[in-house]
Design a protein around this motif. Structure first.
Motif, PDB file in Angstrom:
ATOM      1  N   GLY A  17      50.451 169.265  -4.073  1.00 23.62           N
ATOM      2  CA  GLY A  17      51.328 169.876  -3.101  1.00 23.62           C
ATOM      3  C   GLY A  17      51.525 171.351  -3.396  1.00 23.62           C
ATOM      4  O   GLY A  17      50.663 172.028  -3.913  1.00 23.62           O
ATOM      5  N   GLU A  18      52.696 171.831  -3.071  1.00 26.26           N
ATOM      6  CA  GLU A  18      53.022 173.258  -3.233  1.00 26.26           C
ATOM      7  C   GLU A  18      53.055 173.624  -4.709  1.00 26.26           C
ATOM      8  O   GLU A  18      53.654 172.952  -5.533  1.00 26.26           O
ATOM      9  N   ASP A  19      52.411 174.708  -5.090  1.00 29.54           N
ATOM     10  CA  ASP A  19      52.408 175.199  -6.472  1.00 29.54           C
ATOM     11  C   ASP A  19      53.621 176.095  -6.662  1.00 29.54           C
ATOM     12  O   ASP A  19      53.698 177.187  -6.133  1.00 29.54           O
ATOM     13  N   THR A  20      54.588 175.622  -7.406  1.00 29.06           N
ATOM     14  CA  THR A  20      55.839 176.366  -7.595  1.00 29.06           C
ATOM     15  C   THR A  20      55.970 176.898  -9.000  1.00 29.06           C
ATOM     16  O   THR A  20      57.051 177.231  -9.437  1.00 29.06           O
ATOM     17  N   ALA A  21      54.872 176.974  -9.745  1.00 24.32           N
ATOM     18  CA  ALA A  21      54.978 177.430 -11.129  1.00 24.32           C
ATOM     19  C   ALA A  21      55.482 178.843 -11.221  1.00 24.32           C
ATOM     20  O   ALA A  21      56.088 179.229 -12.206  1.00 24.32           O
ATOM     21  N   GLY A  22      55.211 179.638 -10.227  1.00 25.26           N
ATOM     22  CA  GLY A  22      55.676 181.009 -10.330  1.00 25.26           C
ATOM     23  C   GLY A  22      57.051 181.239  -9.796  1.00 25.26           C
ATOM     24  O   GLY A  22      57.638 182.265 -10.034  1.00 25.26           O
ATOM     25  N   GLY A  23      57.617 180.309  -9.063  1.00 24.47           N
ATOM     26  CA  GLY A  23      58.927 180.567  -8.513  1.00 24.47           C
ATOM     27  C   GLY A  23      59.783 179.374  -8.324  1.00 24.47           C
ATOM     28  O   GLY A  23      60.830 179.459  -7.735  1.00 24.47           O
ATOM     29  N   GLY A  24      59.401 178.194  -8.825  1.00 26.13           N
ATOM     30  CA  GLY A  24      60.191 177.001  -8.669  1.00 26.13           C
ATOM     31  C   GLY A  24      60.992 176.713  -9.904  1.00 26.13           C
ATOM     32  O   GLY A  24      61.304 177.557 -10.711  1.00 26.13           O
ATOM     33  N   ALA A  25      61.330 175.418 -10.050  1.00 21.81           N
ATOM     34  CA  ALA A  25      62.150 175.016 -11.179  1.00 21.81           C
ATOM     35  C   ALA A  25      61.426 175.157 -12.483  1.00 21.81           C
ATOM     36  O   ALA A  25      62.028 175.268 -13.532  1.00 21.81           O
ATOM     37  N   PHE A  26      60.084 175.141 -12.445  1.00 19.76           N
ATOM     38  CA  PHE A  26      59.310 175.198 -13.681  1.00 19.76           C
ATOM     39  C   PHE A  26      58.831 176.621 -13.919  1.00 19.76           C
ATOM     40  O   PHE A  26      57.822 177.070 -13.423  1.00 19.76           O
ATOM     41  N   GLY A  27      59.629 177.398 -14.657  1.00 20.10           N
ATOM     42  CA  GLY A  27      59.226 178.761 -14.983  1.00 20.10           C
ATOM     43  C   GLY A  27      59.444 179.727 -13.858  1.00 20.10           C
ATOM     44  O   GLY A  27      58.594 180.580 -13.614  1.00 20.10           O
ATOM     45  N   GLY A  28      60.568 179.641 -13.161  1.00 14.23           N
ATOM     46  CA  GLY A  28      60.815 180.530 -12.047  1.00 14.23           C
ATOM     47  C   GLY A  28      61.325 181.874 -12.494  1.00 14.23           C
ATOM     48  O   GLY A  28      61.043 182.375 -13.567  1.00 14.23           O
ATOM     49  N   ASP A  29      62.144 182.472 -11.611  1.00 12.24           N
ATOM     50  CA  ASP A  29      62.616 183.821 -11.871  1.00 12.24           C
ATOM     51  C   ASP A  29      63.462 183.917 -13.121  1.00 12.24           C
ATOM     52  O   ASP A  29      63.589 184.971 -13.708  1.00 12.24           O
ATOM     53  N   ARG A  30      64.073 182.798 -13.554  1.00 11.64           N
ATOM     54  CA  ARG A  30      64.940 182.845 -14.719  1.00 11.64           C
ATOM     55  C   ARG A  30      64.149 182.959 -16.008  1.00 11.64           C
ATOM     56  O   ARG A  30      64.675 183.302 -17.038  1.00 11.64           O
ATOM     57  N   ALA A  31      62.872 182.578 -15.999  1.00 13.01           N
ATOM     58  CA  ALA A  31      62.065 182.601 -17.210  1.00 13.01           C
ATOM     59  C   ALA A  31      61.469 183.973 -17.407  1.00 13.01           C
ATOM     60  O   ALA A  31      61.305 184.758 -16.501  1.00 13.01           O
ATOM     61  N   GLY A  32      61.092 184.248 -18.639  1.00 19.08           N
ATOM     62  CA  GLY A  32      60.464 185.507 -18.973  1.00 19.08           C
ATOM     63  C   GLY A  32      58.976 185.467 -18.708  1.00 19.08           C
ATOM     64  O   GLY A  32      58.413 184.489 -18.195  1.00 19.08           O
ATOM     65  N   ALA A  33      58.291 186.551 -19.112  1.00 18.84           N
ATOM     66  CA  ALA A  33      56.854 186.647 -18.873  1.00 18.84           C
ATOM     67  C   ALA A  33      56.098 185.551 -19.609  1.00 18.84           C
ATOM     68  O   ALA A  33      55.138 184.969 -19.087  1.00 18.84           O
ATOM     69  N   GLU A  34      56.531 185.230 -20.829  1.00 17.29           N
ATOM     70  CA  GLU A  34      55.846 184.182 -21.592  1.00 17.29           C
ATOM     71  C   GLU A  34      56.003 182.823 -20.921  1.00 17.29           C
ATOM     72  O   GLU A  34      55.060 182.040 -20.823  1.00 17.29           O
ATOM     73  N   ALA A  35      57.219 182.532 -20.429  1.00 13.46           N
ATOM     74  CA  ALA A  35      57.444 181.253 -19.766  1.00 13.46           C
ATOM     75  C   ALA A  35      56.619 181.159 -18.487  1.00 13.46           C
ATOM     76  O   ALA A  35      56.065 180.097 -18.155  1.00 13.46           O
ATOM     77  N   ARG A  36      56.509 182.261 -17.753  1.00 16.82           N
ATOM     78  CA  ARG A  36      55.719 182.229 -16.529  1.00 16.82           C
ATOM     79  C   ARG A  36      54.228 182.033 -16.831  1.00 16.82           C
ATOM     80  O   ARG A  36      53.511 181.353 -16.092  1.00 16.82           O
ATOM     81  N   ARG A  37      53.757 182.633 -17.930  1.00 16.15           N
ATOM     82  CA  ARG A  37      52.358 182.426 -18.301  1.00 16.15           C
ATOM     83  C   ARG A  37      52.118 180.965 -18.665  1.00 16.15           C
ATOM     84  O   ARG A  37      51.128 180.353 -18.243  1.00 16.15           O
ATOM     85  N   THR A  38      53.028 180.390 -19.442  1.00 19.54           N
ATOM     86  CA  THR A  38      52.896 178.977 -19.801  1.00 19.54           C
ATOM     87  C   THR A  38      52.935 178.100 -18.562  1.00 19.54           C
ATOM     88  O   THR A  38      52.148 177.152 -18.419  1.00 19.54           O
ATOM     89  N   ALA A  39      53.853 178.394 -17.635  1.00 20.50           N
ATOM     90  CA  ALA A  39      53.955 177.599 -16.411  1.00 20.50           C
ATOM     91  C   ALA A  39      52.675 177.671 -15.586  1.00 20.50           C
ATOM     92  O   ALA A  39      52.245 176.691 -14.986  1.00 20.50           O
ATOM     93  N   SER A  40      52.029 178.850 -15.592  1.00 18.92           N
ATOM     94  CA  SER A  40      50.787 178.991 -14.835  1.00 18.92           C
ATOM     95  C   SER A  40      49.674 178.138 -15.445  1.00 18.92           C
ATOM     96  O   SER A  40      48.908 177.481 -14.729  1.00 18.92           O
ATOM     97  N   VAL A  41      49.596 178.129 -16.802  1.00 21.47           N
ATOM     98  CA  VAL A  41      48.584 177.306 -17.474  1.00 21.47           C
ATOM     99  C   VAL A  41      48.828 175.834 -17.189  1.00 21.47           C
ATOM    100  O   VAL A  41      47.914 175.067 -16.861  1.00 21.47           O
ATOM    101  N   VAL A  42      50.079 175.396 -17.313  1.00 18.99           N
ATOM    102  CA  VAL A  42      50.429 174.003 -17.069  1.00 18.99           C
ATOM    103  C   VAL A  42      50.104 173.612 -15.635  1.00 18.99           C
ATOM    104  O   VAL A  42      49.554 172.544 -15.361  1.00 18.99           O
ATOM    105  N   SER A  43      50.454 174.474 -14.703  1.00 22.15           N
ATOM    106  CA  SER A  43      50.213 174.176 -13.288  1.00 22.15           C
ATOM    107  C   SER A  43      48.727 174.014 -13.008  1.00 22.15           C
ATOM    108  O   SER A  43      48.314 173.112 -12.259  1.00 22.15           O
TER     109      SER A  43
END
Length: 840
Positions: free
Chosen positions: A190-216
């Protein structure tokens, strides 16, 4: 009914999920009527107990229980009001006893009677399920494996705490089992929300967003393919993080689909395990890299040694203590009364692992005393490291039983002491202990510690040198600025000094409050061009000149003209010198407040005009001729006279105060008016408001300002007389002075005052011209003034034994605390001050 104790799981139990034992599609289900008769019997019940429905329906349920009275059972059923859960023994059709896990729930009928829903399963199957659930909970909540559940839209539905620790991702807000994703197409992303959803969204830092992108990315591949994926990734260290996490980590990630009983994909399970390698060479290199980033981030000596301790614990040792020579910390303040011994050791920092001792970092400064045979003393003497196991046979510990007892309590087994050396100088020793780490210190550990200390020692030495230079700069600045402004009855003052170079703490701005004759006071604020030590040195010379010229009681415009000549000479010297600034210049405002005349006379040299906050009128910036900056030479200065009422606040300041607002002077002056709008507030409060309103956190220019609240001299504390130019008038004046002193209660000062009045009036009558004026002022001291129309200055001289006169001023100088002459537009005034009786 009686509870059983369940049964254990045999060693041959299946490793697969045993399933839900109370699933009504497979479990034994029966409904018992109000009379205790079985009215419904499921196929699962027939399979579990062997009784077909025809044998059971209409019979008492108690007949199935092994060794129980059916009537008693029916009675206990009627007492169940909310349900019951337990283990019972039931008779199988074949004659043997079966242990069942049973759940009973009462059912309300239309006529108010009650039936009971009974669900049963094999007790061993239930026990296997409980063990399975316990293992699952332990894996998810207590094991070092991080687990997250993503739905088919790759939105995080559940994470455990270990995953948030390992990956630095925020915990999910949706509780386990709650489905808010809606219907998804099985097997599609479905919708990929790794960059802006509950998993690594705006509240996370650059490292968390990178991890979320790999996981996604990996989760999407598993969702499409339906196949498990296992990845191994090295996670780089987090910037600025000391210790274990500063070396980076290797992460083993596993992704697999979650399916229901029909094979429909419900989501993706994502598991993470930290598998950081134990390769010693890689670990040591990572630690050295971490030390390079973490040690020496500031030039503060305390912080530098603490950073060293943070790198060593717990990676290398369980405890570290950094002891520096007293000579290294000589620029730091030691406890009151502490003797100075350059060879003495003082504790700079220590750090221990969490456990029996709480984790603590302290810059102590207390002396540390080691026995003569201790490794610390040997390190200082030889400059070589020393390591040894700790035990009862350790020779030097016999000389220090208190330290030995502490080591026994902690279980210390390894002890290493390494000198802290930089640029060929030993600055202290570092002591490392191990008790949680079971390994002794080996040669590799020693090489690692020596390399770490070699890098850290340079940072410590840099911090030491900076501390010495900083202290020297502060000492210079302290000696150049007034340590405490003098108290004066004419004004109440407050000030602030904020150098632009906050690290060195020195600058070229200055302020002064200078007592003058006649109860007057001079207020001065100046600004030397530039910042730092050169500006501070020039400021000290200009300030000294202003103080000297103020002591001559020169008018403000004349005083600035003389200071201008001095700055011109300083500029010429600077241009001729190979070092120092090429130009020396300054601005200054000089104001003299007279509490008797209730006016202020101001002159300024290229400096902002003072601000005057009146009690009943708006804040005023009086129109005072600007005058050229000091150092140009040959240009005139002018003074302006402004009347001020009692309680007004006069603010003198440097241009850094009003230009801090993006260099917009008009905005700065408006804000200054705002801060001075209520002059009846405490002066310190006004200063604080000025700093908060007008200045940023780091001003780009030096800032100094001085504010003064004016007081007036009441008429009953001033007495004046016109004296005729007749020698006989001296006697009359003495009588008038004596009477006035009696009214003030100063009879004890009558003799001295009459002597001063006699000598000064006699000189004026004999050598001056024009009207003669006598004035007494009762302030902190008793002031006597004689004014005449002559511009000739009296001169103190030593009279010969044969001279009949010439001793008047000599006598005045002997009995007065101080005396002098000031010139006015109509002549001169000679004044003398006496300390009041009873005042030290």
């Amino acid at each position: 009914m009686d509870e059983g104790d369940g049964m254990g799981v045999s060693g041959t139990a299946s490793r697969a999920d045993p399933g839900e034992p109370f699933d009504i599609m497979t479990a034994a289900v029966a409904i018992v009527g109000a009379g205790g008769l079985v009215v419904h019997w499921s196929a699962g019940a027939e399979e579990l107990l062997g009784h077909p429905a025809s044998d059971v329906l209409g019979r008492p349920v108690g007949s199935l229980w092994a060794g129980r009275d059916p009537a008693t059972l029916a009675s206990r059923l009627r007492r169940i009001d909310r349900g019951w859960d337990g283990v019972v023994s039931v008779r199988h059709r074949a004659g043997h006893t079966v242990r069942l896990a049973v759940r009973v729930c009462p059912l309300s009928g239309a006529r108010g009677d009650h039936d009971w829903l009974v669900v049963a399963c094999d007790a061993a199957a239930r026990r296997r399920r409980e063990v399975y659930d316990s293992v699952a909970r332990g894996l998810l909540r207590e094991s070092p494996i991080g687990v997250a559940v993503l739905d088919t839209r790759l939105r995080c539905r559940w994470v455990n705490s270990e995953l948030t620790t390992l990956e630095g991702l925020p915990a999910a807000t949706v509780p386990p089992g709650e489905d808010t994703a809606g219907e998804d197409t099985p097997g599609t992303a479905g919708e990929d929300t790794a960059g802006g959803g509950a998993f690594g969204g705006d509240r996370a830092g650059a490292e968390a967003r990178r991890t979320a992108s790999v996981v996604s990315r990996h989760a999407r591949q598993v969702l499409v393919s339906g196949q498990c994926q296992v990845t191994l990734e090295h996670v780089p260290p987090r910037h600025g993080t000391p210790g274990r996490r500063s070396r980076g980590h290797s992460r083993l990630r596993s992704f697999f689909p979650l399916r229901d009983g029909s094979g429909r994909t419900l989501g993706i399970c994502y598991a993470v395990l930290d598998v950081t390698g134990q390769d010693p060479a890689r670990e040591r290199l990572a630690l050295l890299n971490a030390a390079g980033e973490h040690i020496g981030t500031t030039l503060d000596l305390d912080r530098t040694v603490q950073e060293l301790a943070e790198v060593l614990v717990p990676q290398v040792a369980d405890f570290v203590a950094v002891d520096l020579l007293d000579a290294v910390q000589v620029m730091k303040a030691r406890p009151a009364g502490a003797p100075y011994d350059g060879a003495a050791l003082r504790r700079a920092a220590h750090l221990s692992v969490q456990g029996d001792q709480p984790e603590v970092i302290v810059a102590v400064g207390e002396p540390t005393r080691y026995p003569a045979r201790s490794p610390q003393r040997r390190c200082l003497a030889t400059g070589r490291p020393h390591g040894e196991p700790v035990g009862p046979s350790t020779p030097w510990l016999a000389d220090d039983p208190q330290r030995w007892q502490k080591m026994i309590k902690l279980g210390v087994h390894a002890h290493l002491v390494v000198p802290l050396r930089a640029r060929g100088i030993t600055m202290g020793v570092v002591t490392l202990l191990r008790w949680k780490n079971p390994d002794p210190f080996d040669d590799d550990d020693l090489l690692l510690v020596e390399e770490l200390l070699a890098r850290a020692a340079v940072c410590v030495d840099n911090a030491r040198r900076f501390a010495r230079e900083h202290q020297a700069a502060l000492t210079l600045q302290t000696s150049l600025l007034p340590p405490k402004l003098p108290e004066h009855s004419a004004v109440e003052v407050a000030h602030r000094y904020l150098p632009a170079d906050a690290e060195s703490g020195v600058g070229g701005d200055w302020f002064d409050v200078i007592p003058l004759s006649g109860a007057r006071v001079a207020l001065v604020v100046g600004d030397v061009i530039g910042h730092g030590l050169h500006a501070a040195a020039s400021m000290g010379r200009v300030r000294a000149a202003v103080q000297t010229l103020a002591d001559l009681d020169l008018p403000p415009d004349e005083l600035l003209a003389h200071v201008d000549d001095l700055v011109v000479r300083l500029s010429d010297e600077a241009e001729a010198s190979a070092e120092g600034p090429t130009v020396v210049g300054a601005t200054c405002v000089y104001a003299v407040y007279d509490p008797i005349a209730r006016k202020i006379v101001v002159a300024r040299a290229g400096h902002p005009s003072p601000a005057i906050a009146h009690l009943t009128e708006p804040v005023e910036f009086p129109d005072i001729p600007a005058g050229p900056p000091l150092g140009l030479g040959g240009l005139p200065f002018e003074s302006a006279e402004i009347a001020v009422e009692e309680g007004s606040v006069i603010a003198l300041y440097t241009d850094g105060l009003i230009e801090a607002s993006d260099r917009d002077v008009d905005v700065g002056m408006e804000r200054l008016c705002f801060t001075l709008a209520h002059p009846d507030r405490p002066l310190e409060e006004i200063c604080d408001v000025m700093v908060r309103t007008l200045l940023p956190d780091r001003p780009r220019d030096d800032v100094a300002f001085l504010i003064a609240r004016t007081h007036v001299m009441s008429s009953d504390r001033v007495a004046s007389w016109e004296v005729p130019a007749d020698p006989s008038a001296v006697h009359v004046a003495r009588d008038d002075v004596s009477a006035q002193l009696a009214r003030w209660g100063l009879q004890e000062a009558a003799f001295t005052t009459e002597l001063i009045v006699s000598e000064l009036l006699t000189n004026a009558i004999r050598h001056a011209c024009g009207p003669i004026h006598l004035r007494l002022i009762l302030e902190r001291a008793l002031i006597c003034e004689v004014s005449d129309a002559s511009n000739t200055s009296p001169r103190l001289r030593r009279a010969l034994g044969t001279d009949e006169g010439g001793r008047g001023l000599f006598l005045v100088a002997q009995v007065a605390q101080r005396w002098g002459t000031r010139y006015t537009s109509s002549g001169k005034t000679i004044w003398a001050e006496q300390q009041l009786p009873g005042r030290a």
